[in-house]
Design a protein around this motif. Structure first.
Motif, mmCIF file in Angstrom:
data_model
loop_
_atom_site.group_PDB
_atom_site.id
_atom_site.type_symbol
_atom_site.label_atom_id
_atom_site.label_comp_id
_atom_site.label_asym_id
_atom_site.label_seq_id
_atom_site.Cartn_x
_atom_site.Cartn_y
_atom_site.Cartn_z
ATOM 1 N N ARG A 37 -25.480 -15.625 18.070
ATOM 2 C CA ARG A 37 -26.252 -14.392 17.843
ATOM 3 C C ARG A 37 -27.513 -14.688 17.029
ATOM 4 N N ALA A 38 -27.388 -15.616 16.073
ATOM 5 C CA ALA A 38 -28.568 -15.978 15.275
ATOM 6 C C ALA A 38 -29.639 -16.615 16.160
ATOM 7 N N ILE A 39 -29.220 -17.501 17.061
ATOM 8 C CA ILE A 39 -30.187 -18.155 17.962
ATOM 9 C C ILE A 39 -30.895 -17.108 18.823
ATOM 10 N N LEU A 40 -30.110 -16.166 19.346
ATOM 11 C CA LEU A 40 -30.709 -15.143 20.204
ATOM 12 C C LEU A 40 -31.633 -14.222 19.402
ATOM 13 N N GLN A 43 -34.840 -16.188 18.965
ATOM 14 C CA GLN A 43 -35.547 -16.155 20.255
ATOM 15 C C GLN A 43 -36.218 -14.793 20.454
ATOM 16 N N GLY A 44 -35.507 -13.740 20.095
ATOM 17 C CA GLY A 44 -36.027 -12.377 20.270
ATOM 18 C C GLY A 44 -37.281 -12.130 19.437
ATOM 19 N N ALA A 45 -37.431 -12.860 18.337
ATOM 20 C CA ALA A 45 -38.602 -12.677 17.474
ATOM 21 C C ALA A 45 -39.805 -13.473 17.977
ATOM 22 N N GLY A 146 -31.383 -13.792 12.354
ATOM 23 C CA GLY A 146 -32.174 -14.590 13.281
ATOM 24 C C GLY A 146 -33.518 -13.941 13.563
ATOM 25 N N LEU A 147 -33.469 -12.649 13.752
ATOM 26 C CA LEU A 147 -34.697 -11.919 14.052
ATOM 27 C C LEU A 147 -35.697 -12.048 12.900
ATOM 28 N N ALA A 148 -35.226 -11.808 11.683
ATOM 29 C CA ALA A 148 -36.105 -11.879 10.514
ATOM 30 C C ALA A 148 -36.647 -13.304 10.345
ATOM 31 N N ALA A 149 -35.762 -14.283 10.475
ATOM 32 C CA ALA A 149 -36.186 -15.677 10.327
ATOM 33 C C ALA A 149 -37.200 -16.027 11.407
ATOM 34 N N GLY A 150 -36.954 -15.526 12.609
ATOM 35 C CA GLY A 150 -37.856 -15.785 13.734
ATOM 36 C C GLY A 150 -39.226 -15.164 13.510
ATOM 37 N N TYR A 151 -39.278 -13.924 13.047
ATOM 38 C CA TYR A 151 -40.567 -13.278 12.750
ATOM 39 C C TYR A 151 -41.322 -14.057 11.681
ATOM 40 N N TYR A 152 -40.573 -14.435 10.650
ATOM 41 C CA TYR A 152 -41.196 -15.155 9.535
ATOM 42 C C TYR A 152 -41.858 -16.438 10.034
ATOM 43 N N ALA A 153 -41.169 -17.132 10.937
ATOM 44 C CA ALA A 153 -41.696 -18.405 11.448
ATOM 45 C C ALA A 153 -42.839 -18.169 12.436
ATOM 46 N N ALA A 154 -42.596 -17.257 13.399
ATOM 47 C CA ALA A 154 -43.544 -17.076 14.495
ATOM 48 C C ALA A 154 -44.852 -16.453 14.017
ATOM 49 N N ARG A 155 -44.749 -15.569 13.051
ATOM 50 C CA ARG A 155 -45.964 -14.858 12.630
ATOM 51 C C ARG A 155 -46.558 -15.429 11.344
#
Lengths: 325, 337, 322
Positions: A37-40, A43-45, A146-155
């Motif tokens: 779920r964290a990976i997804l 990815q979603g972010a 995962g979503l929060a971590a992804g946003y933090y990285a991507a943006r």
């Protein structure tokens, strides 16, 4: 290239507290689902890459093998040797930091975060609670982490605004920094490290805390019941246990609410080294017996703001929200 | 006063009841032997008491600590019965059908049968495994086997195949008091058989055959259900002027060689009726023994009446063709003259 | 958890006795003195001893094909054991069982077992006996990672749970079932994870850490004695020898093998834990080493000097039908 790391402790949720308290068995399969779920979420972010810890229990391999058809993000395993010991997680964190990973999701308890911190440096952590007694990580659905971590990285959000500092305890042996703890260091009357966990109140002699809130379980709950210290407070707590003058009620392990005798407690100031007075003894760090204190060694404990930075989920999610017209 | 009559199952039930009264170490375990464990609304004797009701009423008298319903885990509970026997209890375990022994065979073959020997005599396994056997119930291949030959082959096991209510009670009491692992076979078609059974407890020694009918012209050794078929065949043979002696070995291991040899010495002719498949069974075994030790007594070849070397078929005409019957036995006997 | 000094010394002696016994068995096997198969326990000493240090002679134990260590830890006489391995009349089973069937009913040792997964149902039986008789005896059911894939184990875990039997199931996960690694043959990383499915506590332990094993066993045994039912302890360990003597062990990883024989060796780790605290002195350990060596030497001499059984012994201890 925006990258998020994930480290999961295959050993969390399996110790003696299943026998002596009422801890759940956190089976490896459950960790597989959490990681999936964290990976997804990452990815979603919109992050480009997820960097994975090649854990000896193959949690990540199993997690990936269940989501092949929905996976668009690139998964990459760290190239490292694994010795099936705590230092694996330290080295994994170090490699992630060196390779420019934006932040790392840590799946485990206080103890897992402690070893990750030894290698993570300035890279923020997203600590998810799965261990048995936890004050440092938070209970959060891993998709969201995962979503929060992804946003933090991507943006490329700023670490100053989207993460917060934490305290830690520095343990000095004969003047040299020997180890650290993120939540608690407990001086105990044990002969051995043994089964590691601490669940017998009568064994506790001294306690050093970076935080202690009424909502904590574990040794930090003793602070929560005596003199609450919040993660943001510029202080820690020192407690001397034992005696028969005063006792408090505290949930020191899952399902274990016990009476803890307290002789004395006081605030720990930042930068002041307090001596360990009960020797010989064993010191438990973040709930696990770790250090053997011999009678002729001089041990001191110091509070500092040198703990890892922790991602502030709410601030990240706020920053990620599209501005309204 | 007329002798009291019990049916086959009642005789077994009484044997277990009396032994459980006599010895607190005797416990009973198996699938549904009490029946309805954890179901509160059962009253009186509503609980099954075994799939055929043979153990009915025992849980009311001895409680669920001694009459233990097991899960359908044959390896688990047969092994537990072996372990309990090795550590001081005297369990009676019920294996619903002998075909299910396939599920727990290791615990019998490699554990229960061998502990005493492997441990140099320092362990004993006083365990009785009661099991339903035999064809004729239209129960098809997995629920109709006899298999006593298989267990008779294995050192460390004793095998008992009673044919009457009287024998059933006395042999079961002996089995419970025996210090070895005993497999006790109960033919599925015996439910309706009635016979005189003394009220008091009594034992029938293992290794002592019973002459169910005396005769002079031909010896018929018959096992389990075959005893009744052989008695019917003997009545038919009588009409043909041939007098048959019907011997029920009652226990296959130990086996009473002497009674068989003495009879064959008298009659000079031997027919063996066994519901087993035709090869490597108790009939071939008895034939070999007589050929070895009683060759000079024989005036004719030894004849065996067995089931064929096929699984037990389901369809009634097929199963009827499969099973030995009085006609096959009398025909075999007449062929010797 | 404190361990009194006499117990610490006992623990060291038993661990060392297993190591020296097994090493000597390997030698004697190589010399052709021991017939048949032997499966050696060296490397796993902390498991058997850490568990058995919490037992009395009245407690029961079921074992495995790798059972010598369990016997020694349960207090079975090593002379009788060695003579049994040699097939001699003075063997603990009169030479009729051999390595895979060593048993000592007087010590509650219900037999090593040549069948992988043969023991757990038997353990349910001794557990049932203790429960029926109302005693506080517990049963230790040792099994390996290979047996964790046998149906008998799963049936037994379920039986023990529904009947609340006083059993401690001890998984000795040494990483290999014969030559097949646990990460292939086992669907889960930790055998103890499966405890949740059987409604009992499950704990995964470093099986080469005597103190971790001792402490966990202490709690599990107390729980069982108090009528609170079974538990499952998984001890992660490693065997120094092959599956059997003569196994070339090509499936092992060299670095792993080396690490377990040195850094992770349970006896070495025990010494390192007791020395700095001054709990046991060097002299005391050395004296034990000497005593253990003498006991094993004496056991081999006893076995060598003992006669083989008379052939008539073939026919005793079983009902012989023919």
């Amino acid at each position: 290239m925006s990258s998020v790391g994930i480290i999961a402790n295959p050993r969390a949720g399996k110790d003696i507290r299943r026998l002596v308290a009422h801890g759940s068995i956190l089976d490896t399969q459950e960790k597989v689902y959490i990681v999936r779920r964290a990976i997804l979420g990452i990815q979603g972010a919109g992050a480009d890459e997820v960097v994975l810890f090649p854990d000896p229990a193959n949690i990540f391999t199993k997690a990936l093998s269940g989501i092949e058809n929905e996976l668009r993000i690139s998964p990459r395993f760290l190239e490292m040797s694994i010795f099936d010991e705590a230092s694996d997680s330290t080295r994994a964190a170090q490699l992630m930091r060196e390779q420019g990973v934006a932040c790392v999701i840590v799946i485990g308890g206080d103890g897992t975060n402690r070893v990750v911190t030894k290698g993570s440096g300035s890279m923020p952590l997203v600590p998810l609670s799965t261990g048995t007694n936890n004050a440092f990580p938070q209970f959060l659905e891993s998709t969201l982490a995962g979503l929060a971590a992804g946003y933090y990285a991507a943006r490329q959000f700023s670490p100053e605004t989207c993460s917060r500092p934490t305290k830690r305890l520095n343990l000095y042996r004969n003047g040299t920094l020997e180890d650290i703890a993120l939540v608690d260091a407990a001086v105990c009357d044990y002969q051995f490290v043994g089964a590691r966990a601490v669940w017998e109140a009568e064994r506790l002699k001294e306690l050093f805390l970076t935080q202690g809130q009424p909502t904590n379980i574990g040794l930090a709950s003793i602070g929560g019941s005596l003199h609450p210290i919040r993660p943001a407070d510029d202080a820690g707590l020192y407690v001397r246990l034992g005696g028969n003058t005063r006792s408090i009620n505290a949930p020191i392990a899952p399902g274990m609410v016990v009476s803890v005798p307290v002789q004395h407690h006081g605030l720990m100031e930042l930068g002041t080294r307090l001596p360990v007075t009960f020797t010989p003894s064993i010191i438990a760090l973040d709930g696990e017996r770790e250090l053997v204190v011999n009678a002729d060694d001089r041990w001191e404990v110091e509070l500092s703001w040198d703990g890892p930075r922790v991602l502030d989920i709410e601030k990240v999610m706020d920053a990620a929200r599209p501005a309204t017209a | 006063m007329a002798e009291r009559e019990l049916n086959f199952g009642e005789a077994l039930n009484e044997a277990m009841r009396q032994e459980m009264q006599r010895d607190p170490k005797v416990i009973l375990m198996g699938e549904d032997v009490a029946g309805g464990a954890d179901i509160d609304h059962l009253e009186g004797d509503e609980a099954w008491g075994g799939v055929l009701g043979v153990t009915k009423g025992l849980v009311q008298e001895f409680g669920r600590a001694r009459v233990i319903d097991t899960p359908i885990s044959e390896s688990g509970f047969i092994g537990a019965a072996v372990g309990a026997a090795a550590t001081g209890l005297r369990p009676i375990a019920e294996m619903m059908f002998v075909g299910f022994m396939g599920v727990c065979f290791d615990q019998l073959l490699n554990q229960g049968a061998k502990l005493r020997y492997m441990f140099g005599g320092k362990a004993k396994v006083p365990l009785v495994i009661r099991t339903i056997c035999g064809g004729g119930y239209r129960a098809a291949a997995q629920h109709s086997q006899v298999l006593h030959s298989l267990f008779t082959h294995i050192p460390g096991l004793k095998t008992v195949v009673p044919s009457t209510p009287y024998d059933a009670k006395g042999l079961l009491i002996s089995a419970i008091r025996d210090d070895d692992l005993v497999i006790f076979f109960e033919d599925i078609t015996f439910g309706g058989i009635k016979g005189a059974v003394p009220e008091e407890d009594y034992t029938i020694p293992f290794g002592k055959a019973d002459i169910k009918r005396a005769g002079d012209d031909v010896t018929v050794v018959a096992i389990g259900k075959m005893v009744h078929h052989s008695l019917a065949a003997a009545t038919e043979l009588e009409k043909q002027g041939k007098s048959a002696e019907v011997i029920d070995p009652r226990t296959l291991s130990p086996f009473d060689e002497e009674t068989v040899l003495t009879s064959v010495e008298k009659t000079g002719r031997l027919v063996i009726a066994d519901e087993s498949h035709p090869r490597c069974n108790v009939a071939t075994d008895i034939a070999a023994m007589v050929a070895d030790k009683g060759f000079d007594y024989l005036n004719a070849p030894i004849k065996m009446v067995t089931a064929p070397h096929t699984p037990v078929p389901f369809s009634p005409p097929l199963e009827d063709h499969y099973l030995p019957n009085p006609q096959k036995i009398s025909a075999a006997a007449l062929g010797l003259f | 958890m404190d361990i009194p000094k006499d117990k610490l010394l006992w623990i060291y002696e038993r661990m060392q006795l297993i190591r020296v016994f097994e090493t000597r068995v390997s030698t004697e096997f190589g010399r052709g003195k021991i017939p048949g198969f032997v499966h050696l326990y060296a490397g796993e000493e902390a498991v058997a001893v850490g568990i058995c240090a919490n037992l009395t002679d009245a407690d029961y134990m079921t074992s495995t094909h790798r059972g010598h260590g369990h016997c020694v830890a349960k207090g079975v006489d090593v002379r009788g054991m060695m003579a049994e391995l040699f097939g001699k009349a003075t063997g603990i089973c009169k030479g009729k069982g051999g390595s895979m069937h060593i048993a000592d009913m007087d010590k509650g040792m219900l037999g090593a077992n040549g069948i992988v997964g043969g023991g757990p149902p038997l353990a349910c039986g001794s557990g049932l006996t203790a429960k029926t008789n109302g005693t506080d005896q517990v049963t230790i059911c040792f099994f390996g990672d290979g047996a964790s894939e046998q149906g008998t184990l799963h049936e037994s875990l379920n039986l023990a749970a529904i009947w609340k039997l006083p059993i401690i199931f001890v998984a000795e996960n040494n990483g290999y079932a014969e030559s097949t690694p646990a990460h292939y043959h086992c669907s889960v990383e930790n055998i103890a994870d499966r405890a949740a499915a059987y409604n009992m506590p499950g704990v995964t332990i470093d099986g080469n850490d005597l103190f971790a094993v001792y402490e966990s066993a202490h709690e599990a045994v107390a729980r069982a004695r108090a009528g609170q039912g079974p538990s499952l302890l998984e001890c992660k360990t490693y065997r120094h020898h092959g599956h059997f003597e003569g196994d070339a062990q090509t499936y092992k990883i060299a670095e792993e093998n080396e690490k377990y024989r040195t850094e992770l060796d349970p006896i070495k780790r025990f010494k390192e834990a007791v020395r700095p605290r001054g709990l046991v002195s060097e002299d005391e350990l050395a004296e034990i080493d000497e005593r253990v060596q003498a006991a094993v030497d004496a056991a081999v001499k006893f076995a060598e000097d003992s006669p083989f059984p008379e052939v008539q012994e073939t026919f005793t201890d079983v009902y012989v039908s023919y």
